[in-house]
Scaffold this motif. Structure first.
Motif, PDB file in Angstrom:
ATOM      1  N   MET A   1       0.770  -1.301   0.036  1.00  0.00           N
ATOM      2  CA  MET A   1      -0.003  -0.063  -0.155  1.00  0.00           C
ATOM      3  C   MET A   1       0.923   1.296  -0.002  1.00  0.00           C
ATOM      4  SD  MET A   1      -2.966   1.604   2.598  1.00  0.00           S
ATOM      5  CE  MET A   1      -3.286  -0.107   3.180  1.00  0.00           C
ATOM      6  N   ARG A   2       0.464   2.158  -0.727  1.00  0.00           N
ATOM      7  CA  ARG A   2       1.292   3.491  -1.002  1.00  0.00           C
ATOM      8  C   ARG A   2       0.989   4.493   0.232  1.00  0.00           C
ATOM      9  NH1 ARG A   2      -0.118   7.833  -5.373  1.00  0.00           N
ATOM     10  NH2 ARG A   2       0.973   9.407  -4.366  1.00  0.00           N
ATOM     11  N   MET A   3       2.044   5.037   0.838  1.00  0.00           N
ATOM     12  CA  MET A   3       1.959   5.981   1.924  1.00  0.00           C
ATOM     13  C   MET A   3       1.063   7.368   1.471  1.00  0.00           C
ATOM     14  SD  MET A   3       2.611   7.020   4.848  1.00  0.00           S
ATOM     15  CE  MET A   3       3.615   6.014   5.732  1.00  0.00           C
ATOM     16  N   THR A   4       0.283   7.761   2.363  1.00  0.00           N
ATOM     17  CA  THR A   4      -0.365   9.042   2.069  1.00  0.00           C
ATOM     18  C   THR A   4       0.218  10.188   2.377  1.00  0.00           C
ATOM     19  OG1 THR A   4      -1.260   9.301   4.413  1.00  0.00           O
ATOM     20  CG2 THR A   4      -2.648   7.966   2.698  1.00  0.00           C
ATOM     21  N   ASN A   5       0.057  11.199   1.504  1.00  0.00           N
ATOM     22  CA  ASN A   5       1.143  12.509   1.525  1.00  0.00           C
ATOM     23  C   ASN A   5       0.698  12.841   3.190  1.00  0.00           C
ATOM     24  OD1 ASN A   5       1.994  12.677  -0.762  1.00  0.00           O
ATOM     25  ND2 ASN A   5       0.208  13.405  -1.855  1.00  0.00           N
ATOM     26  N   ALA A   6      -0.432  12.937   3.747  1.00  0.00           N
ATOM     27  CA  ALA A   6      -0.732  13.490   5.024  1.00  0.00           C
ATOM     28  C   ALA A   6      -0.088  12.826   6.167  1.00  0.00           C
ATOM     29  CB  ALA A   6      -2.424  13.520   5.236  1.00  0.00           C
ATOM     30  N   LEU A   7       0.359  11.520   6.076  1.00  0.00           N
ATOM     31  CA  LEU A   7       0.964  10.791   6.865  1.00  0.00           C
ATOM     32  C   LEU A   7       2.293  10.386   6.743  1.00  0.00           C
ATOM     33  CD1 LEU A   7      -2.101   8.424   8.009  1.00  0.00           C
ATOM     34  CD2 LEU A   7      -1.370  10.545   8.959  1.00  0.00           C
ATOM     35  N   ARG A   8       2.937  11.216   5.702  1.00  0.00           N
ATOM     36  CA  ARG A   8       4.362  10.861   5.153  1.00  0.00           C
ATOM     37  C   ARG A   8       5.256  11.065   6.447  1.00  0.00           C
ATOM     38  NH1 ARG A   8       6.916  14.643   0.766  1.00  0.00           N
ATOM     39  NH2 ARG A   8       5.399  15.840   1.911  1.00  0.00           N
ATOM     40  N   PHE A   9       4.895  12.250   7.306  1.00  0.00           N
ATOM     41  CA  PHE A   9       5.328  12.379   8.508  1.00  0.00           C
ATOM     42  C   PHE A   9       4.581  11.777   9.522  1.00  0.00           C
ATOM     43  CE2 PHE A   9       7.152  15.314   5.514  1.00  0.00           C
ATOM     44  CZ  PHE A   9       8.335  15.329   5.487  1.00  0.00           C
ATOM     45  N   PRO A  10       4.932  10.948  10.477  1.00  0.00           N
ATOM     46  CA  PRO A  10       4.042  10.329  11.515  1.00  0.00           C
ATOM     47  C   PRO A  10       3.600  11.539  12.438  1.00  0.00           C
ATOM     48  CG  PRO A  10       6.378   9.475  11.528  1.00  0.00           C
ATOM     49  CD  PRO A  10       6.359  10.310  10.438  1.00  0.00           C
ATOM     50  N   ALA A  11       2.348  11.414  12.922  1.00  0.00           N
ATOM     51  CA  ALA A  11       1.904  12.088  13.679  1.00  0.00           C
ATOM     52  C   ALA A  11       2.553  12.039  15.052  1.00  0.00           C
ATOM     53  CB  ALA A  11       0.540  11.971  14.129  1.00  0.00           C
ATOM     54  N   ALA A  12       2.795  13.146  15.925  1.00  0.00           N
ATOM     55  CA  ALA A  12       3.478  12.934  17.192  1.00  0.00           C
ATOM     56  C   ALA A  12       2.627  11.995  18.241  1.00  0.00           C
ATOM     57  CB  ALA A  12       3.612  14.386  17.825  1.00  0.00           C
ATOM     58  N   ASP A  13       3.225  11.546  19.386  1.00  0.00           N
ATOM     59  CA  ASP A  13       2.555  10.845  20.401  1.00  0.00           C
ATOM     60  C   ASP A  13       1.605  12.047  20.837  1.00  0.00           C
ATOM     61  OD1 ASP A  13       3.765  11.743  22.988  1.00  0.00           O
ATOM     62  OD2 ASP A  13       5.327  11.490  21.799  1.00  0.00           O
ATOM     63  N   PRO A  14       0.675  11.324  21.781  1.00  0.00           N
ATOM     64  CA  PRO A  14      -0.543  12.265  22.138  1.00  0.00           C
ATOM     65  C   PRO A  14       0.013  13.303  23.443  1.00  0.00           C
ATOM     66  CG  PRO A  14      -1.525  10.006  22.131  1.00  0.00           C
ATOM     67  CD  PRO A  14       0.178  10.071  21.688  1.00  0.00           C
ATOM     68  N   ALA A  15       0.813  12.751  24.018  1.00  0.00           N
ATOM     69  CA  ALA A  15       1.672  13.708  24.976  1.00  0.00           C
ATOM     70  C   ALA A  15       2.241  14.845  24.333  1.00  0.00           C
ATOM     71  CB  ALA A  15       2.698  13.027  25.988  1.00  0.00           C
ATOM     72  N   ALA A  16       3.177  14.661  23.431  1.00  0.00           N
ATOM     73  CA  ALA A  16       3.771  15.596  22.695  1.00  0.00           C
ATOM     74  C   ALA A  16       2.901  16.540  21.928  1.00  0.00           C
ATOM     75  CB  ALA A  16       4.822  15.089  21.557  1.00  0.00           C
ATOM     76  N   ALA A  17       1.838  16.065  21.412  1.00  0.00           N
ATOM     77  CA  ALA A  17       0.704  16.957  20.669  1.00  0.00           C
ATOM     78  C   ALA A  17       0.021  17.700  21.627  1.00  0.00           C
ATOM     79  CB  ALA A  17      -0.150  15.961  19.976  1.00  0.00           C
ATOM     80  N   ALA A  18      -0.181  17.043  22.733  1.00  0.00           N
ATOM     81  CA  ALA A  18      -0.843  17.990  23.772  1.00  0.00           C
ATOM     82  C   ALA A  18       0.015  19.175  24.391  1.00  0.00           C
ATOM     83  CB  ALA A  18      -1.282  17.292  25.032  1.00  0.00           C
ATOM     84  N   SER A  19       1.409  18.978  24.527  1.00  0.00           N
ATOM     85  CA  SER A  19       2.314  19.941  24.730  1.00  0.00           C
ATOM     86  C   SER A  19       2.364  21.217  23.753  1.00  0.00           C
ATOM     87  CB  SER A  19       3.462  19.387  25.370  1.00  0.00           C
ATOM     88  OG  SER A  19       3.638  18.520  26.337  1.00  0.00           O
ATOM     89  N   PHE A  20       2.545  20.720  22.628  1.00  0.00           N
ATOM     90  CA  PHE A  20       2.649  21.738  21.503  1.00  0.00           C
ATOM     91  C   PHE A  20       1.495  22.315  21.531  1.00  0.00           C
ATOM     92  CE2 PHE A  20       1.642  22.702  16.990  1.00  0.00           C
ATOM     93  CZ  PHE A  20       2.742  23.428  16.712  1.00  0.00           C
ATOM     94  N   PHE A  21       0.233  21.825  21.109  1.00  0.00           N
ATOM     95  CA  PHE A  21      -0.849  22.659  21.084  1.00  0.00           C
ATOM     96  C   PHE A  21      -1.384  23.485  22.250  1.00  0.00           C
ATOM     97  CE2 PHE A  21      -1.620  19.363  17.733  1.00  0.00           C
ATOM     98  CZ  PHE A  21      -1.537  20.161  16.773  1.00  0.00           C
ATOM     99  N   ALA A  22      -1.062  23.067  23.545  1.00  0.00           N
ATOM    100  CA  ALA A  22      -1.072  24.069  24.652  1.00  0.00           C
ATOM    101  C   ALA A  22      -0.071  25.143  24.448  1.00  0.00           C
ATOM    102  CB  ALA A  22      -0.983  23.153  26.107  1.00  0.00           C
ATOM    103  N   ALA A  23       1.160  24.798  24.249  1.00  0.00           N
ATOM    104  CA  ALA A  23       2.000  25.965  23.940  1.00  0.00           C
ATOM    105  C   ALA A  23       1.467  27.133  22.856  1.00  0.00           C
ATOM    106  CB  ALA A  23       3.475  25.437  23.647  1.00  0.00           C
ATOM    107  N   GLU A  24       1.018  26.390  21.825  1.00  0.00           N
ATOM    108  CA  GLU A  24       0.427  27.209  20.749  1.00  0.00           C
ATOM    109  C   GLU A  24      -0.728  28.247  21.204  1.00  0.00           C
ATOM    110  OE1 GLU A  24      -1.678  26.316  16.898  1.00  0.00           O
ATOM    111  OE2 GLU A  24       0.296  25.616  16.727  1.00  0.00           O
TER     112      GLU A  24
END
Length: 145
Positions: A1-24
């Motif tokens: 299966m071919r990789m999607t463009n949107a997921l070519r770079f993997p999503a951050a783990d939930p804790a890192a994502a929560a820290s990033f968006f809270a900082a934003e």
């Protein structure tokens, strides 16, 4: 299966994502939230700051905003250090709000930037005012930084 463009770079783990968006969110205010506060008469704790020139402020501004042009900020300001200063300018294409927020932060004040500036505010249908009168349907808000 071919990789999607949107997921070519993997999503951050939930804790890192929560820290990033809270900082934003610590750095930006949403026009919808500010508008709701203005409608409710509840701007306790913050002041809207128009960081463009006095000419731009006279042409179009968010009701209740004060004008502190980033180019003319003195080293000493008589502002309440307990308030947060939400800076805005023309749009995402203008960085006067960023420069104004930086200048205020360098002087020891807590700051945020209004996402999208007065252009996003106007495009959401929220009222703006001018020295001449209250305006709702201004077709373009000039930068005048």
């Amino acid at each position: 299966m071919r990789m999607t463009n949107a997921l070519r770079f993997p999503a951050a783990d939930p804790a890192a994502a929560a820290s990033f968006f809270a900082a934003e969110l610590a750095f930006e205010a949403d026009p919808d939230d500010v508008h709701r506060d203005l409608q409710d008469g509840n701007t306790h704790g913050y002041v809207l700051v128009e960081t463009r020139s006095p000419e731009a402020f006279a042409q179009a501004r968010i009701p209740g905003a004060v004008n502190l042009p980033y180019r003319d900020l003195p080293d000493e300001l008589d502002l309440d250090p307990d308030l947060v200063y939400i800076c805005y300018c023309e749009s995402f294409q203008c960085n006067a709000a960023t420069k104004g927020a930086l200048a205020l932060a360098q002087r020891g004040y807590r700051v945020k930037r209004l996402a999208g500036g007065i252009t996003a505010w106007r495009e959401a249908g929220y009222p703006i005012e001018s020295d001449a009168h209250s305006v709702v349907g201004v077709s373009k808000v000039a930068c005048h930084c």
